[in-house]
Write a protein that holds these residues in place. Structure first.
Motif, PDB file in Angstrom:
ATOM      1  N   PRO A 336       0.693  -1.246   0.038  1.00 12.46           N
ATOM      2  CA  PRO A 336       0.120  -0.137   0.086  1.00 12.46           C
ATOM      3  C   PRO A 336       0.889   1.281   0.135  1.00 12.46           C
ATOM      4  N   ALA A 337       0.438   2.353  -0.780  1.00 12.91           N
ATOM      5  CA  ALA A 337       1.168   3.590  -0.792  1.00 12.91           C
ATOM      6  C   ALA A 337       0.307   4.447  -0.003  1.00 12.91           C
ATOM      7  N   TYR A 338      -1.038   4.241   0.213  1.00 14.02           N
ATOM      8  CA  TYR A 338      -1.864   5.092   1.019  1.00 14.02           C
ATOM      9  C   TYR A 338      -2.410   4.474   2.266  1.00 14.02           C
ATOM     10  N   ALA A 339      -2.531   5.334   3.257  1.00 13.32           N
ATOM     11  CA  ALA A 339      -2.942   4.942   4.335  1.00 13.32           C
ATOM     12  C   ALA A 339      -4.342   4.719   4.684  1.00 13.32           C
ATOM     13  N   SER A 340      -4.781   3.433   4.780  1.00 19.03           N
ATOM     14  CA  SER A 340      -6.205   3.245   4.980  1.00 19.03           C
ATOM     15  C   SER A 340      -6.446   2.040   5.890  1.00 19.03           C
ATOM     16  N   ASN A 345      -9.217  -7.573   2.749  1.00 20.04           N
ATOM     17  CA  ASN A 345      -8.755  -7.225   1.530  1.00 20.04           C
ATOM     18  C   ASN A 345      -7.277  -6.736   1.494  1.00 20.04           C
ATOM     19  N   ARG A 346      -6.563  -7.051   0.542  1.00 20.06           N
ATOM     20  CA  ARG A 346      -4.875  -6.760   0.647  1.00 20.06           C
ATOM     21  C   ARG A 346      -4.682  -5.649  -0.043  1.00 20.06           C
ATOM     22  N   THR A 347      -5.637  -4.781  -0.396  1.00 22.27           N
ATOM     23  CA  THR A 347      -5.384  -3.288  -0.786  1.00 22.27           C
ATOM     24  C   THR A 347      -5.274  -2.359   0.235  1.00 22.27           C
ATOM     25  N   GLN A 348      -5.472  -3.039   1.523  1.00 25.90           N
ATOM     26  CA  GLN A 348      -5.380  -1.889   2.740  1.00 25.90           C
ATOM     27  C   GLN A 348      -4.106  -2.008   3.000  1.00 25.90           C
ATOM     28  N   LEU A 349      -3.818  -0.769   3.809  1.00 24.34           N
ATOM     29  CA  LEU A 349      -2.514  -0.623   4.801  1.00 24.34           C
ATOM     30  C   LEU A 349      -2.650  -1.485   5.941  1.00 24.34           C
ATOM     31  N   PHE A 350      -3.922  -1.207   6.519  1.00 27.06           N
ATOM     32  CA  PHE A 350      -4.351  -1.847   7.861  1.00 27.06           C
ATOM     33  C   PHE A 350      -5.311  -2.950   7.576  1.00 27.06           C
ATOM     34  N   GLY A 396     -15.171  -3.665   1.385  1.00 25.54           N
ATOM     35  CA  GLY A 396     -15.630  -4.497   0.212  1.00 25.54           C
ATOM     36  C   GLY A 396     -15.242  -3.480  -1.099  1.00 25.54           C
ATOM     37  N   GLU A 397     -14.147  -3.176  -0.904  1.00 26.60           N
ATOM     38  CA  GLU A 397     -13.890  -2.065  -2.168  1.00 26.60           C
ATOM     39  C   GLU A 397     -12.215  -2.278  -2.221  1.00 26.60           C
ATOM     40  N   ASN A 398     -12.011  -2.246  -3.590  1.00 22.94           N
ATOM     41  CA  ASN A 398     -10.474  -2.298  -4.050  1.00 22.94           C
ATOM     42  C   ASN A 398      -9.828  -0.770  -3.880  1.00 22.94           C
ATOM     43  N   VAL A 399      -8.928  -0.555  -2.878  1.00 23.74           N
ATOM     44  CA  VAL A 399      -8.532   0.729  -2.853  1.00 23.74           C
ATOM     45  C   VAL A 399      -7.748   0.903  -4.093  1.00 23.74           C
ATOM     46  N   TRP A 400      -7.144   0.134  -4.883  1.00 26.06           N
ATOM     47  CA  TRP A 400      -6.125   0.333  -5.831  1.00 26.06           C
ATOM     48  C   TRP A 400      -7.208   0.750  -7.039  1.00 26.06           C
ATOM     49  N   ASN A 401      -8.172   0.622  -6.990  1.00 27.58           N
ATOM     50  CA  ASN A 401      -9.106   0.802  -8.054  1.00 27.58           C
ATOM     51  C   ASN A 401      -9.563   2.393  -8.088  1.00 27.58           C
ATOM     52  N   LEU A 402      -9.492   2.897  -6.881  1.00 27.03           N
ATOM     53  CA  LEU A 402      -9.792   4.368  -6.681  1.00 27.03           C
ATOM     54  C   LEU A 402      -8.898   5.163  -7.361  1.00 27.03           C
ATOM     55  N   HIS A 404      -6.467   8.397  -7.543  1.00 24.21           N
ATOM     56  CA  HIS A 404      -5.616   9.382  -6.408  1.00 24.21           C
ATOM     57  C   HIS A 404      -6.436  10.354  -5.986  1.00 24.21           C
ATOM     58  N   ARG A 405      -7.383  11.017  -6.796  1.00 22.45           N
ATOM     59  CA  ARG A 405      -8.326  12.138  -6.126  1.00 22.45           C
ATOM     60  C   ARG A 405      -9.248  11.354  -5.184  1.00 22.45           C
ATOM     61  N   GLN A 406      -9.857  10.488  -5.575  1.00 22.34           N
ATOM     62  CA  GLN A 406     -10.828   9.561  -4.635  1.00 22.34           C
ATOM     63  C   GLN A 406     -10.171   9.147  -3.305  1.00 22.34           C
ATOM     64  N   ARG A 407      -8.794   8.705  -3.239  1.00 19.85           N
ATOM     65  CA  ARG A 407      -8.487   8.439  -1.933  1.00 19.85           C
ATOM     66  C   ARG A 407      -8.185   9.470  -1.146  1.00 19.85           C
ATOM     67  N   ARG A 408      -7.529  10.624  -1.917  1.00 21.43           N
ATOM     68  CA  ARG A 408      -7.489  12.086  -1.216  1.00 21.43           C
ATOM     69  C   ARG A 408      -8.580  12.532  -0.413  1.00 21.43           C
ATOM     70  N   GLU A 409      -9.851  12.395  -1.237  1.00 19.31           N
ATOM     71  CA  GLU A 409     -11.010  12.937  -0.746  1.00 19.31           C
ATOM     72  C   GLU A 409     -11.522  12.203   0.652  1.00 19.31           C
ATOM     73  N   ARG A 410     -11.325  10.834   0.307  1.00 19.39           N
ATOM     74  CA  ARG A 410     -11.737   9.945   1.618  1.00 19.39           C
ATOM     75  C   ARG A 410     -10.695  10.291   2.792  1.00 19.39           C
ATOM     76  N   GLY A 411      -9.512  10.990   2.748  1.00 18.27           N
ATOM     77  CA  GLY A 411      -8.804  11.084   3.872  1.00 18.27           C
ATOM     78  C   GLY A 411      -7.489  10.190   3.978  1.00 18.27           C
ATOM     79  N   MET A 412      -7.216   9.554   2.892  1.00 22.43           N
ATOM     80  CA  MET A 412      -6.103   8.440   2.957  1.00 22.43           C
ATOM     81  C   MET A 412      -4.905   9.233   2.769  1.00 22.43           C
TER      82      MET A 412
END
Length: 470
Positions: A336-340, A345-350, A396-402, A404-412
């Protein structure tokens, strides 16, 4: 350079335990003991002591010149480091059965030495216990088997030429040619008490993973160090070099040391992460408020923790954001490159595979486990005490499919993308620094010097790209 052994003691040693260990060493026909500790990088350092000096090693310690070891806070003028054996850690080396190894804590002038990473972790374990908690966990070390090429490079160890798949994870043929090595690793590891319960071929050609059982924080650190020592000694028997370099190949996944962990009640040992029907499931993961706030603390301090979890320049090759980079032959970086945080699922940091634990997927295979566990306790305790909310879980969501704007909007939070950024985050984080004690400033100083040296180094990539660019 130094005296070999000192006879003085600080506090009485458990005589019954001493005699039990002495009897075991005698029954196993041990002739020599390796007094072992690690430097600030997590690299094992040893002295070989005749078994006749067992009492001296337990009571006084084996002497080391501190200025000869990275990050121990000493120069050539300082008094000796005395590595004093922990009676609970003596174990025979299965591949060299006349030798035992003992994890040691460092003393100087008969006082615990605060620059010793194991001693510092003991301090944090005590601080955590005073708050009513114990941190339990286990590492999953990945590593490559490689061989050197005539031109000085490296390639994956592949004696039969079958480990060539683009997606080689769990591959039968790739595993079979390495089966003897992995079986010896498991046999020897379990004779040493590592509690290895499975192994597999990982996502890159020549890459393998070992899974350990659960234990308390101090023992978890000892386990990872011993595993890396063991792999480095057994691999050459099969014509390979075991490397824990985070990213040895441009086009293959890197190697991590994922940490599974939970917080337990220090008195009863009860796991405090599951909700167990007590209270509201606030994040939809079946977790208690203790678990949620602990993760909140880790996320709040993730920049500084990254400086510990990814301690070398090369580590950041495996945690790039992916905005403009290629992943790997299999299509994933697995890092993971973003903190979530969120569900299984293995797209999470934690990642939360089950309410009884979390998995931190960020640590590099080169991590110093004693420092990482101390940083986790400092950040997590801050989260519990200040009831830090980690935000919404990703379920239930693949973080990698978000995007980069969506990730940042979610506070990651984007993890530091190089060692310099990570060290700056550590330098600005008094909570994680307090978890490391005086080691923090020594670590910052050494890592700044490492970055400075790197920035003065001209790489082959630069020459190839720029020599006739203009």
């Amino acid at each position: 350079m130094t005296q070999v052994l000192a006879m003085e003691t600080v506090s009485p040693v458990d005589d019954e335990k001493r005699e039990q260990v002495r009897h075991t060493l005698e029954s196993q026909k041990i002739e020599f003991i390796l007094a072992q500790f690690v430097d600030i990088h997590g690299c094992p350092k040893v002295k070989q002591v005749p078994v006749d000096c067992f009492d001296d090693l337990v009571d006084g310690g084996a002497g080391f010149a501190g200025g000869a070891v990275w990050g121990l806070g000493q120069g050539p003028h300082n008094h000796d480091l005395m590595a004093r054996a922990d009676l609970d850690t003596f174990v025979r080396l299965p591949w060299r059965p006349n030798v035992a190894v003992a994890n040691c804590d460092i003393f100087v002038d008969n006082e615990p030495w605060p620059f010793c990473v194991r001693t510092n972790l003991r301090r944090m374990v005590g601080r955590f216990a005073e708050a009513g908690y114990t941190l339990n966990g286990g590492f999953e070390p990945e590593h490559f088997l490689v061989e050197k090429t005539p031109d000085g490079g490296i390639r994956p160890w592949d004696p039969l030429g079958v480990d060539t798949l683009a997606k080689p994870c769990y591959d039968f043929r790739g595993m079979c040619q390495t089966m003897d090595y992995l079986q010896e690793i498991i046999r020897c590891g379990n004779q040493m008490g590592l509690g290895i319960y499975q192994s597999d071929h990982e996502d890159a050609n020549g890459q393998y993973e070992i899974n350990f059982g659960w234990t308390h924080a101090l023992h978890a650190g000892d386990q990872l160090v011993r595993f890396r020592m063991m792999a480095g000694q057994i691999a050459p028997k099969y014509g390979a070099v075991a490397t824990f370099m985070a990213k040895p190949f441009d086009d293959k996944t890197g190697s991590g040391a994922h940490l599974h962990f939970h917080v337990a009640d220090s008195a009863s040992g009860r796991n405090l992460f599951p909700l167990n029907g007590d209270g509201e499931d606030l994040k939809g993961l079946g977790l208690s408020s203790t678990a949620i706030h602990f993760i909140g603390g880790l996320l709040k301090h993730i920049g500084a923790i990254t400086a510990i979890a990814s301690p070398t320049i090369n580590c950041y090759r495996r945690i790039q954001s992916g905005e403009f980079v290629y992943s790997s032959a299999s299509g994933y970086t697995w890092t993971p490159a973003y903190a979530s945080y969120g569900d299984n699922n293995r797209t999470q940091l934690f990642r939360c595979p089950d309410p009884n634990r979390f998995e931190d997927r960020s640590p590099s295979a080169m991590v110093n486990p004693y420092l990482l566990l101390a940083a986790h306790m400092a950040a997590g305790l801050d989260g519990i005490r200040n009831r830090i909310d980690p935000g919404d879980a990703i379920i239930g969501e693949n973080v990698w499919n978000l995007s980069h704007r969506q990730r940042r909007e979610r506070g990651m939070i984007l993890l530091p993308q190089n060692l310099s950024e990570a060290i700056a985050a550590l330098e600005a984080d008094p909570v994680v620094q307090a978890g490391l004690g005086p080691i923090a400033q020594e670590y910052i100083r050494l890592k700044k010097a490492e970055w400075s040296e790197f920035m003065r180094t001209v790489t082959p990539w630069e020459v190839q790209r720029l020599l006739t660019f203009i």
